[in-house]
Scaffold this motif. Structure first.
Motif, PDB file in Angstrom:
ATOM      1  N   MET A 114       0.843  -1.192   0.000  1.00  0.00           N
ATOM      2  CA  MET A 114       0.000   0.000   0.000  1.00  0.00           C
ATOM      3  C   MET A 114       0.881   1.246   0.000  1.00  0.00           C
ATOM      4  N   ASP A 115       0.657   2.151  -0.965  1.00  0.00           N
ATOM      5  CA  ASP A 115       1.407   3.392  -1.053  1.00  0.00           C
ATOM      6  C   ASP A 115       0.761   4.465  -0.180  1.00  0.00           C
ATOM      7  N   LEU A 116       1.583   5.408   0.277  1.00  0.00           N
ATOM      8  CA  LEU A 116       1.085   6.517   1.073  1.00  0.00           C
ATOM      9  C   LEU A 116       0.940   7.758   0.194  1.00  0.00           C
ATOM     10  N   ILE A 117      -0.135   8.512   0.425  1.00  0.00           N
ATOM     11  CA  ILE A 117      -0.357   9.793  -0.238  1.00  0.00           C
ATOM     12  C   ILE A 117      -0.086  10.882   0.781  1.00  0.00           C
ATOM     13  N   GLU A 118       0.742  11.854   0.416  1.00  0.00           N
ATOM     14  CA  GLU A 118       1.192  12.838   1.392  1.00  0.00           C
ATOM     15  C   GLU A 118       0.405  14.143   1.369  1.00  0.00           C
ATOM     16  N   SER A 119      -0.566  14.294   0.474  1.00  0.00           N
ATOM     17  CA  SER A 119      -1.348  15.529   0.459  1.00  0.00           C
ATOM     18  C   SER A 119      -2.747  15.261  -0.054  1.00  0.00           C
ATOM     19  N   ARG A 120      -3.691  16.063   0.379  1.00  0.00           N
ATOM     20  CA  ARG A 120      -5.065  15.952  -0.100  1.00  0.00           C
ATOM     21  C   ARG A 120      -5.150  16.264  -1.589  1.00  0.00           C
ATOM     22  N   GLU A 121      -4.342  17.211  -2.038  1.00  0.00           N
ATOM     23  CA  GLU A 121      -4.358  17.581  -3.454  1.00  0.00           C
ATOM     24  C   GLU A 121      -3.941  16.401  -4.325  1.00  0.00           C
ATOM     25  N   LYS A 122      -2.913  15.684  -3.905  1.00  0.00           N
ATOM     26  CA  LYS A 122      -2.458  14.517  -4.663  1.00  0.00           C
ATOM     27  C   LYS A 122      -3.530  13.433  -4.679  1.00  0.00           C
ATOM     28  N   GLU A 123      -4.207  13.244  -3.553  1.00  0.00           N
ATOM     29  CA  GLU A 123      -5.275  12.251  -3.486  1.00  0.00           C
ATOM     30  C   GLU A 123      -6.396  12.601  -4.462  1.00  0.00           C
ATOM     31  N   ARG A 124      -6.776  13.875  -4.494  1.00  0.00           N
ATOM     32  CA  ARG A 124      -7.818  14.305  -5.429  1.00  0.00           C
ATOM     33  C   ARG A 124      -7.390  14.065  -6.872  1.00  0.00           C
ATOM     34  N   GLU A 125      -6.146  14.354  -7.188  1.00  0.00           N
ATOM     35  CA  GLU A 125      -5.648  14.153  -8.551  1.00  0.00           C
ATOM     36  C   GLU A 125      -5.728  12.688  -8.961  1.00  0.00           C
ATOM     37  N   ILE A 126      -5.371  11.800  -8.043  1.00  0.00           N
ATOM     38  CA  ILE A 126      -5.431  10.368  -8.343  1.00  0.00           C
ATOM     39  C   ILE A 126      -6.863   9.950  -8.654  1.00  0.00           C
ATOM     40  N   ILE A 127      -7.806  10.389  -7.811  1.00  0.00           N
ATOM     41  CA  ILE A 127      -9.211  10.035  -8.018  1.00  0.00           C
ATOM     42  C   ILE A 127      -9.716  10.627  -9.328  1.00  0.00           C
ATOM     43  N   GLU A 128      -9.427  11.884  -9.569  1.00  0.00           N
ATOM     44  CA  GLU A 128      -9.896  12.557 -10.791  1.00  0.00           C
ATOM     45  C   GLU A 128      -9.347  11.891 -12.043  1.00  0.00           C
ATOM     46  N   ASP A 129      -8.076  11.515 -12.012  1.00  0.00           N
ATOM     47  CA  ASP A 129      -7.472  10.868 -13.181  1.00  0.00           C
ATOM     48  C   ASP A 129      -8.140   9.529 -13.482  1.00  0.00           C
ATOM     49  N   HIS A 130      -8.439   8.763 -12.454  1.00  0.00           N
ATOM     50  CA  HIS A 130      -9.103   7.479 -12.676  1.00  0.00           C
ATOM     51  C   HIS A 130     -10.513   7.673 -13.229  1.00  0.00           C
ATOM     52  N   ILE A 131     -11.226   8.663 -12.722  1.00  0.00           N
ATOM     53  CA  ILE A 131     -12.578   8.915 -13.239  1.00  0.00           C
ATOM     54  C   ILE A 131     -12.508   9.363 -14.695  1.00  0.00           C
ATOM     55  N   LYS A 132     -11.613  10.275 -14.992  1.00  0.00           N
ATOM     56  CA  LYS A 132     -11.498  10.789 -16.363  1.00  0.00           C
ATOM     57  C   LYS A 132     -11.102   9.691 -17.341  1.00  0.00           C
ATOM     58  N   SER A 133     -10.373   8.683 -16.860  1.00  0.00           N
ATOM     59  CA  SER A 133      -9.954   7.585 -17.741  1.00  0.00           C
ATOM     60  C   SER A 133     -11.137   6.763 -18.227  1.00  0.00           C
ATOM     61  N   GLN A 134     -12.283   6.876 -17.546  1.00  0.00           N
ATOM     62  CA  GLN A 134     -13.484   6.145 -17.943  1.00  0.00           C
ATOM     63  C   GLN A 134     -14.285   6.877 -19.020  1.00  0.00           C
ATOM     64  N   SER A 135     -13.932   8.122 -19.280  1.00  0.00           N
ATOM     65  CA  SER A 135     -14.714   8.949 -20.194  1.00  0.00           C
ATOM     66  C   SER A 135     -14.498   8.527 -21.652  1.00  0.00           C
ATOM     67  N   THR A 136     -15.574   8.546 -22.416  1.00  0.00           N
ATOM     68  CA  THR A 136     -15.509   8.270 -23.848  1.00  0.00           C
ATOM     69  C   THR A 136     -16.206   9.406 -24.594  1.00  0.00           C
ATOM     70  N   LYS A 137     -15.741   9.699 -25.802  1.00  0.00           N
ATOM     71  CA  LYS A 137     -16.317  10.789 -26.578  1.00  0.00           C
ATOM     72  C   LYS A 137     -17.740  10.462 -27.007  1.00  0.00           C
ATOM     73  N   GLY A 138     -18.587  11.483 -26.973  1.00  0.00           N
ATOM     74  CA  GLY A 138     -19.935  11.341 -27.480  1.00  0.00           C
ATOM     75  C   GLY A 138     -20.938  10.789 -26.495  1.00  0.00           C
ATOM     76  N   LYS A 139     -20.479  10.456 -25.276  1.00  0.00           N
ATOM     77  CA  LYS A 139     -21.389   9.868 -24.300  1.00  0.00           C
ATOM     78  C   LYS A 139     -21.019  10.358 -22.909  1.00  0.00           C
ATOM     79  N   PRO A 140     -21.946  11.013 -22.198  1.00  0.00           N
ATOM     80  CA  PRO A 140     -21.598  11.501 -20.858  1.00  0.00           C
ATOM     81  C   PRO A 140     -21.336  10.360 -19.889  1.00  0.00           C
ATOM     82  N   LEU A 141     -20.371  10.589 -19.022  1.00  0.00           N
ATOM     83  CA  LEU A 141     -20.036   9.613 -17.999  1.00  0.00           C
ATOM     84  C   LEU A 141     -21.123   9.636 -16.929  1.00  0.00           C
ATOM     85  N   GLN A 142     -21.628   8.467 -16.562  1.00  0.00           N
ATOM     86  CA  GLN A 142     -22.642   8.359 -15.516  1.00  0.00           C
ATOM     87  C   GLN A 142     -21.944   8.118 -14.181  1.00  0.00           C
ATOM     88  N   ILE A 143     -22.057   9.108 -13.271  1.00  0.00           N
ATOM     89  CA  ILE A 143     -21.374   9.034 -11.982  1.00  0.00           C
ATOM     90  C   ILE A 143     -22.407   9.038 -10.859  1.00  0.00           C
TER      91      ILE A 143
END
Length: 243
Positions: free
Chosen positions: A1-30
């Motif tokens: 298990m890796d450690l995250i040292e800041s809230r900003e870094k944690e948010r970036e990790i979550i945001e990047d994973h969510i954005k990776s699910q996005s496809t053109k032409g269709k809104p992401l259902q969250i």
């Protein structure tokens, strides 16, 4: 298990994973499961539909009236609320499961609601950290005082505001989450612990840090002091993937 040292870094990790699910032409259902009063993520650049579910009617009203970022707001219990099966590309649940008796039923619902190949993102306190142990062993009124006095949140404990009572069902733990994944066909894409401290005044921060270190020593290392919370990025396997 890796450690995250800041809230900003944690948010970036979550945001990047969510954005990776996005496809053109269709809104992401969250689905934000236990949406509370605010949305902490920034998803600029992608098209998405955000559904929020919460049992706290006051917090949900604040979210709708003050923030206004939900496309759909549902007041309901995550154990019993009726939502479409295989509807969501991403289910996001931040510090909610530890407050629910019967949290495994909520995870069973996540399994039904998420699409094959979709993500379930979970943030929970680690019950086997020093912080988690103290939280489990102390009464709710103590948590309210801690939020008000040490963290400086005068509305703590009032309708619509945390902290909420905690229960820590067995599934709300590192072993519990991993056992659930094996049973229901999820892959653990990432597991993180936070290595940062919550905001607070200087003396309070020093006291909290000292309590964590001493607690870990007294437990002979069974309780971790280096992290308090856990972040899991889980992917629901598609039909073509082995369970």
């Amino acid at each position: 298990m890796d450690l995250i040292e800041s809230r900003e870094k944690e948010r970036e990790i979550i945001e990047d994973h969510i954005k990776s699910q996005s496809t053109k032409g269709k809104p992401l259902q969250i689905l934000e499961a236990g949406c509370g009063r605010r949305w902490q993520l920034r998803l600029d650049g992608i098209d998405y539909v955000l559904t929020g579910v919460d049992l706290d009617a006051t917090a949900l009203k604040m979210r709708k009236d003050d923030i206004g970022d939900l496309h759909e707001a549902v007041e309901g219990d995550l154990r019993s609320v009726q939502l479409p099966e295989h509807q969501y590309d991403v289910i996001y649940s931040s510090y909610v499961l530890e407050h629910i008796k019967g949290a495994e039923q909520v995870l069973n619902n996540f399994n039904r609601w998420v699409k094959p190949g979709g993500l379930v993102i979970i943030r929970i306190p680690d019950p086997h950290s020093v912080h988690g142990f103290i939280t489990r062993m102390t009464p709710h009124w103590f948590h309210v005082l801690y939020y008000r006095i040490f963290l400086g949140f005068p509305n703590a404990g009032k309708p619509g505001y945390e902290p909420y009572p905690v229960y820590y069902d067995p599934v709300v733990s590192r072993r519990g989450i991993k056992d659930f994944c094996k049973k229901h066909g999820f892959t653990v894409m990432a597991e993180y612990g936070d290595g940062y401290m919550r905001p607070g005044k200087g003396i309070a921060r020093l006291l909290i840090h000292s309590v964590k270190v001493v607690g870990s020593i007294l437990s002979l290392g069974a309780l971790s002091w280096r992290h308090s919370n856990l972040l899991y990025i889980l992917r629901k396997q598609s039909a073509a993937q082995p369970a």
